[in-house]
Design an enzyme around this catalytic site. Sequence first.
Site, PDB file in Angstrom:
ATOM      1  N   ARG A   1       0.855  -1.192   0.000  1.00 15.63           N
ATOM      2  CA  ARG A   1       0.000   0.000   0.000  1.00 15.63           C
ATOM      3  C   ARG A   1       0.884   1.234   0.000  1.00 15.63           C
ATOM      4  NH1 ARG A   1      -1.812   1.017   4.291  1.00 15.63           N
ATOM      5  NH2 ARG A   1      -1.176  -0.727   5.600  1.00 15.63           N
TER       6      ARG A   1
ATOM      7  N   TYR B   1      -1.518  -3.540  -6.876  1.00 20.69           N
ATOM      8  CA  TYR B   1      -1.220  -4.335  -5.683  1.00 20.69           C
ATOM      9  C   TYR B   1      -2.212  -4.121  -4.544  1.00 20.69           C
ATOM     10  CZ  TYR B   1       1.627  -7.259  -2.717  1.00 20.69           C
ATOM     11  OH  TYR B   1       2.069  -8.310  -1.947  1.00 20.69           O
TER      12      TYR B   1
ATOM     13  N   GLY C   1      -4.296  -3.458  -1.392  1.00 20.12           N
ATOM     14  CA  GLY C   1      -5.250  -2.412  -1.026  1.00 20.12           C
ATOM     15  C   GLY C   1      -5.282  -1.236  -1.987  1.00 20.12           C
TER      16      GLY C   1
ATOM     17  N   LYS D   1      -9.498  -1.915   1.763  1.00 21.22           N
ATOM     18  CA  LYS D   1      -9.185  -0.733   2.564  1.00 21.22           C
ATOM     19  C   LYS D   1      -9.965   0.497   2.090  1.00 21.22           C
ATOM     20  CE  LYS D   1      -6.106  -3.115   4.783  1.00 21.22           C
ATOM     21  NZ  LYS D   1      -6.426  -3.601   6.127  1.00 21.22           N
TER      22      LYS D   1
ATOM     23  N   HIS E   1     -10.672  -1.565  11.565  1.00 20.25           N
ATOM     24  CA  HIS E   1      -9.580  -2.440  11.119  1.00 20.25           C
ATOM     25  C   HIS E   1      -9.398  -3.526  12.173  1.00 20.25           C
ATOM     26  CE1 HIS E   1      -5.081  -2.584   9.691  1.00 20.25           C
ATOM     27  NE2 HIS E   1      -5.816  -3.489   9.086  1.00 20.25           N
TER      28      HIS E   1
ATOM     29  N   SER F   1      -1.303  -3.035  10.652  1.00 23.56           N
ATOM     30  CA  SER F   1      -1.027  -4.018   9.603  1.00 23.56           C
ATOM     31  C   SER F   1       0.164  -4.901   9.972  1.00 23.56           C
ATOM     32  CB  SER F   1      -0.719  -3.296   8.297  1.00 23.56           C
ATOM     33  OG  SER F   1      -1.766  -2.416   7.989  1.00 23.56           O
TER      34      SER F   1
ATOM     35  N   CYS G   1       0.604  -7.163  12.236  1.00 18.81           N
ATOM     36  CA  CYS G   1       0.903  -7.354  13.670  1.00 18.81           C
ATOM     37  C   CYS G   1       0.272  -8.643  14.186  1.00 18.81           C
ATOM     38  CB  CYS G   1       0.371  -6.190  14.492  1.00 18.81           C
ATOM     39  SG  CYS G   1       1.421  -4.746  14.429  1.00 18.81           S
TER      40      CYS G   1
ATOM     41  N   LYS H   1      -2.902 -10.119  13.212  1.00 20.55           N
ATOM     42  CA  LYS H   1      -4.361 -10.278  13.314  1.00 20.55           C
ATOM     43  C   LYS H   1      -4.798 -11.632  12.751  1.00 20.55           C
ATOM     44  CE  LYS H   1      -6.342  -6.606  11.407  1.00 20.55           C
ATOM     45  NZ  LYS H   1      -5.143  -5.851  10.985  1.00 20.55           N
TER      46      LYS H   1
ATOM     47  N   ASN I   1      -3.015 -14.394  12.523  1.00 14.60           N
ATOM     48  CA  ASN I   1      -2.621 -15.464  13.446  1.00 14.60           C
ATOM     49  C   ASN I   1      -3.559 -15.527  14.649  1.00 14.60           C
ATOM     50  OD1 ASN I   1      -0.471 -15.970  11.787  1.00 14.60           O
ATOM     51  ND2 ASN I   1       1.038 -14.938  13.075  1.00 14.60           N
TER      52      ASN I   1
ATOM     53  N   ASP J   1      -9.431  -9.055   9.340  1.00 16.21           N
ATOM     54  CA  ASP J   1      -8.902  -7.726   8.989  1.00 16.21           C
ATOM     55  C   ASP J   1      -9.901  -6.582   9.190  1.00 16.21           C
ATOM     56  OD1 ASP J   1      -6.692  -6.178   7.996  1.00 16.21           O
ATOM     57  OD2 ASP J   1      -7.754  -5.959   6.098  1.00 16.21           O
TER      58      ASP J   1
ATOM     59  N   ARG K   1       2.003 -12.030  -0.127  1.00 18.22           N
ATOM     60  CA  ARG K   1       0.652 -12.291   0.389  1.00 18.22           C
ATOM     61  C   ARG K   1       0.068 -13.595  -0.125  1.00 18.22           C
ATOM     62  NH1 ARG K   1      -1.818  -8.151   3.739  1.00 18.22           N
ATOM     63  NH2 ARG K   1      -0.284  -6.486   3.789  1.00 18.22           N
TER      64      ARG K   1
ATOM     65  N   ARG L   1       2.891  -3.568  18.026  1.00 20.74           N
ATOM     66  CA  ARG L   1       4.227  -4.112  18.305  1.00 20.74           C
ATOM     67  C   ARG L   1       4.995  -3.116  19.141  1.00 20.74           C
ATOM     68  NH1 ARG L   1       6.276  -8.120  14.645  1.00 20.74           N
ATOM     69  NH2 ARG L   1       4.590  -8.482  13.176  1.00 20.74           N
TER      70      ARG L   1
ATOM     71  N   ASN M   1      -1.176 -17.089  23.457  1.00 22.84           N
ATOM     72  CA  ASN M   1      -1.994 -15.883  23.661  1.00 22.84           C
ATOM     73  C   ASN M   1      -3.395 -16.239  24.170  1.00 22.84           C
ATOM     74  OD1 ASN M   1       0.136 -14.280  22.908  1.00 22.84           O
ATOM     75  ND2 ASN M   1      -0.491 -14.155  20.756  1.00 22.84           N
TER      76      ASN M   1
HETATM   77  C1  OXD Z   1      -3.053  -4.119   5.671  1.00 17.73           C
HETATM   78  C2  OXD Z   1      -3.692  -5.312   5.071  1.00 17.73           C
HETATM   79  O1  OXD Z   1      -2.100  -3.608   5.087  1.00 17.73           O
HETATM   80  O2  OXD Z   1      -4.600  -5.853   5.703  1.00 17.73           O
HETATM   81  O3  OXD Z   1      -3.502  -3.704   6.738  1.00 17.73           O
HETATM   82  O4  OXD Z   1      -3.335  -5.707   3.949  1.00 17.73           O
HETATM   83 MN    MN Z   2      -5.173  -4.782   7.458  1.00 15.03          MN
END
Ligand code: OXD
Ligand code: MN
Length: 598
Positions: free
Chosen positions: A69, A208, A210, A217, A237, A259, A261, A263, A265, A284, A376, A407, A504
């Site tokens: 992005r 590419y 988003g 997005k 988000h 992004s 971080c 999500k 997982n 997401d 991706r 993070r 977690n």
């Molecule tokens: C981001 C995505 O960049 O979800 O947040 O692709």
């Molecule tokens: Mn995202």
Amino acid sequence: MTHDVAQDVRDWVDEIAAKTQPKEIRYLAGTDEEYRELTQDLLEAGTIVPVPKRPGSYLARSSRDDVARMEDRTFICSEHEIDAGPTNNWHDPTEMRSTLDELFTGSMRGRTLFVVPFTMGPLGGPISQIGVEITDSAYVAVSMMLMTRVTPEVHGAIDEGAFWVKALHSVGAPLDQGQEDIAWPSNPTRYITHFPETREIISYGSAYGGNALLAKKAFALRIASVMARDEGWMAEHMLILRMRHETGRVVHIAGAFPSACGKTNLAMLQSSLPEWQVETIGDDIAWLRPGSDGRLWAINPEYGFFGVAPGTSEKTNKVAMDMMERDVMFTNVALTDDGDVWWEGMSKEIPANLTDWQGNAYDPTGDQPAAHPNARFTVRASQAPSIAPDYDAPEGFPIDAIIFGGRRPSLVPLVLQSRSWQHGVFVGSTISSQQTAAAEGPVGQIRRDPFAMLPFAGYNMGDYFGHWLRMGEQLGDRAPKIFNVNWFRRDEDGGFLWPGFSENARVLDWIAKRLVGEVPGVETPVGILPAADELNLTGLDIDAETLNAIITCDVDGWQDEMNDVGAFFERFGHRLPNELSRELADVQSRLSSAYAAS
Ligand code: OXD
Ligand code: MN
């Protein structure tokens, strides 16, 4: 059931086609046959290659300069600059339209114009929305088929008067007669533009993620956040997951993290605590709306996952690895000599004879990764073994807890609960995180990313904070409880203090206990933290000192942090809600008292 093309859509397509001059127009219906035809075209064009080890899977290789992005090329073209706010790039809408008009003139020459009708959330659902994307990229069209529900029924809904969002995209690479196409057509001039008042999106130059899959997005966050502000709902988000306890109790959690971080997982977490099971609802984006019962209900408006591949492995996310056994569109990963994909972190050993993300023989002795760090996978959500069986229930799910995170190698504890909704909004407004490869920019630097929405709020972030406060007032005691987590604390040698991933679940377990008042927690100036014995640590090898380090409030460090927050808040001027200045002052005064007492 098939539908004729809606008249409004046809009129719009005719207008765009007259300007962009494509060689043909193709109205898509989202069928498997279309998907096969388009992937065949992409194979012939060299945009994708097969991944023989994973049936129905392909690898796309982008150009070197079209890999993430582009926040500096993303614009909010509201009528007034102040409505875009200090965290967005604003551009005058009239001027932008005229720039784009010029760029789009003839921009699709020699290409096919695809018309992609899609619904975000099941068609007709109380939280769902519809849109139509025009694109001249078959790669974008097939990706949209994986990421959204592409259906001709959208035309019927539009003919019946349903509101819809127009999303226009061109790679900006017209083909002259006889000119050979290239594998990844794009244009170095790039604009990802949003017109909040008219709810329109226009994107030029990039193919590419988003930048080009405009349902994600651009629509589901930037335009939808404006719609949500005006209509009393929320576009966030956030992942959505359901925890199911062996006693039958269920807890629904929505979580906002910047992004890359983790999500995806977390949404696919395989709990290390046998009493809890996690089901995935979204990874997401969440759209949330107060229901008739006064609670906050959420859907995942998407239909697929566009996840970051590097770092994904049997150990970090087995569910994702199982999900990727077939029917995946990979982008910018490496290829093995026996026809499989590979990326950094998938295995300890680097396989011999890799082909890197640009299609060249990979040199493992060099300093470059084989897969691009923002490589991706694009895959239907229904393929995740952990997907909740009812994940696309139109009414969504009542959210019990909202978690924020980022993070942060130091200071921010493993978990804290906010003292109230208003304090939770303050916590969300101060999220910060080390930057990742998901967007262009310096990886590793810490930046404030309020609500993980910095690149995605379609209007003034100060007003967005205000919208959160108003939603809380409306929800009252039915509002979800708000928490903040940080899995990323490190020691002096850079090692992680908390094992993360399936462990977690222990943090989610504490959150679930707090929701029903099963544990009291410990009041600190920055929120309610767990006492060491409130965390279920059975079977986990963590020493008392390490644990203590991640569940205590470092008063000194937080004082500095709050000074930084104060400076950040100044950016919003008079659009910063007073409630947040008061929350900041309250935290500072609690910290001062704690300091004096120590
Ligand atoms: C981001 C995505 O960049 O979800 O947040 O692709
Ligand atoms: Mn995202």
